[in-house]
Design a protein around this motif. Structure first.
Motif, PDB file in Angstrom:
ATOM      1  N   ASN A  55       2.206   9.048  -2.647  1.00  0.00           N
ATOM      2  CA  ASN A  55       1.725   7.725  -2.258  1.00  0.00           C
ATOM      3  C   ASN A  55       2.750   6.612  -2.437  1.00  0.00           C
ATOM      4  O   ASN A  55       2.407   5.441  -2.285  1.00  0.00           O
ATOM      5  N   LYS A  77       5.166   3.881  -1.576  1.00  0.00           N
ATOM      6  CA  LYS A  77       5.354   3.076  -0.364  1.00  0.00           C
ATOM      7  C   LYS A  77       6.772   2.508  -0.291  1.00  0.00           C
ATOM      8  O   LYS A  77       7.351   2.415   0.790  1.00  0.00           O
ATOM      9  N   TYR A  78       7.295   2.087  -1.402  1.00  0.00           N
ATOM     10  CA  TYR A  78       8.630   1.509  -1.453  1.00  0.00           C
ATOM     11  C   TYR A  78       9.380   2.069  -2.657  1.00  0.00           C
ATOM     12  O   TYR A  78       8.812   2.287  -3.715  1.00  0.00           O
ATOM     13  N   ARG A  80      11.404   0.948   2.597  1.00  0.00           N
ATOM     14  CA  ARG A  80      10.058   1.439   2.863  1.00  0.00           C
ATOM     15  C   ARG A  80      10.159   2.926   3.165  1.00  0.00           C
ATOM     16  O   ARG A  80      10.851   3.328   4.111  1.00  0.00           O
ATOM     17  N   THR A  81       9.501   3.725   2.370  1.00  0.00           N
ATOM     18  CA  THR A  81       9.696   5.163   2.454  1.00  0.00           C
ATOM     19  C   THR A  81       9.175   5.749   3.756  1.00  0.00           C
ATOM     20  O   THR A  81       9.684   6.754   4.223  1.00  0.00           O
ATOM     21  N   PHE A  82       8.174   5.099   4.362  1.00  0.00           N
ATOM     22  CA  PHE A  82       7.579   5.654   5.587  1.00  0.00           C
ATOM     23  C   PHE A  82       8.567   5.648   6.750  1.00  0.00           C
ATOM     24  O   PHE A  82       8.680   6.627   7.497  1.00  0.00           O
ATOM     25  N   THR A 112       6.921   1.904  -6.003  1.00  0.00           N
ATOM     26  CA  THR A 112       5.559   1.395  -6.060  1.00  0.00           C
ATOM     27  C   THR A 112       4.677   2.142  -5.065  1.00  0.00           C
ATOM     28  O   THR A 112       5.162   2.556  -4.004  1.00  0.00           O
ATOM     29  N   VAL A 113       3.424   2.288  -5.434  1.00  0.00           N
ATOM     30  CA  VAL A 113       2.446   2.877  -4.526  1.00  0.00           C
ATOM     31  C   VAL A 113       1.651   1.784  -3.824  1.00  0.00           C
ATOM     32  O   VAL A 113       0.771   2.072  -3.027  1.00  0.00           O
ATOM     33  N   TRP A 154       1.587  -2.310  -1.890  1.00  0.00           N
ATOM     34  CA  TRP A 154       2.227  -3.033  -0.791  1.00  0.00           C
ATOM     35  C   TRP A 154       2.675  -4.395  -1.310  1.00  0.00           C
ATOM     36  O   TRP A 154       1.894  -5.338  -1.349  1.00  0.00           O
TER      37      TRP A 154
END
Length: 125
Positions: free
Chosen positions: A30, A32-33, A52-54, A99-100, A102
């Motif tokens: 999970n 996110k960054y 941003r990992t996505f 971090t998980v 936003w």
């Protein structure tokens, strides 16, 4: 829990380069960054770069734009910080963060709930 382990710090002369690595383990699905913060002696901790990992979209502090590049290898759960044209003002302890959530402000340290132990970067003049 997420564990972050940094490597790659050291001492370099002004104008030189270093590459930092941060390997993430644990419950990383999970995240996110991920990114990097730094703290020099007597100074406040500040954001350097996050990604941003996505979709690998990066964000940089103004002081490092054009000199530092953040990237990731998703298969290895690793984030990198390539630092070029280093100057003595870059001397600091560098921390990997994740971090998980936003973050409303990407380079706000309080948005990151996972921190590594840090790796020292020293730039000599």
């Amino acid at each position: 829990q997420v564990q972050l382990v940094e490597s790659g710090g050291g001492t370099v002369q002004a104008g030189g380069s270093l590459r930092l690595s941060c390997a993430a383990s644990g419950y990383i699905a999970n995240i996110k960054y991920m990114g990097w913060f730094r703290q020099a002696p007597g100074k406040e901790r500040g954001g350097v770069a996050v990604i941003r990992t996505f979709n690998s979209v990066p964000s940089y502090a103004d002081s490092v734009k054009g000199r530092f590049t953040i990237s990731q290898n998703a298969a290895k759960n690793t984030v990198y910080l390539q630092m070029n044209s280093l100057n003595p003002e870059d001397t600091a302890m560098y921390y990997c963060v994740a971090t998980v959530g936003w973050p409303s402000v990407l380079l706000d340290q309080y948005a990151y709930n996972y921190w590594g132990q840090g790796t020292q970067v020293t730039v000599s003049s």
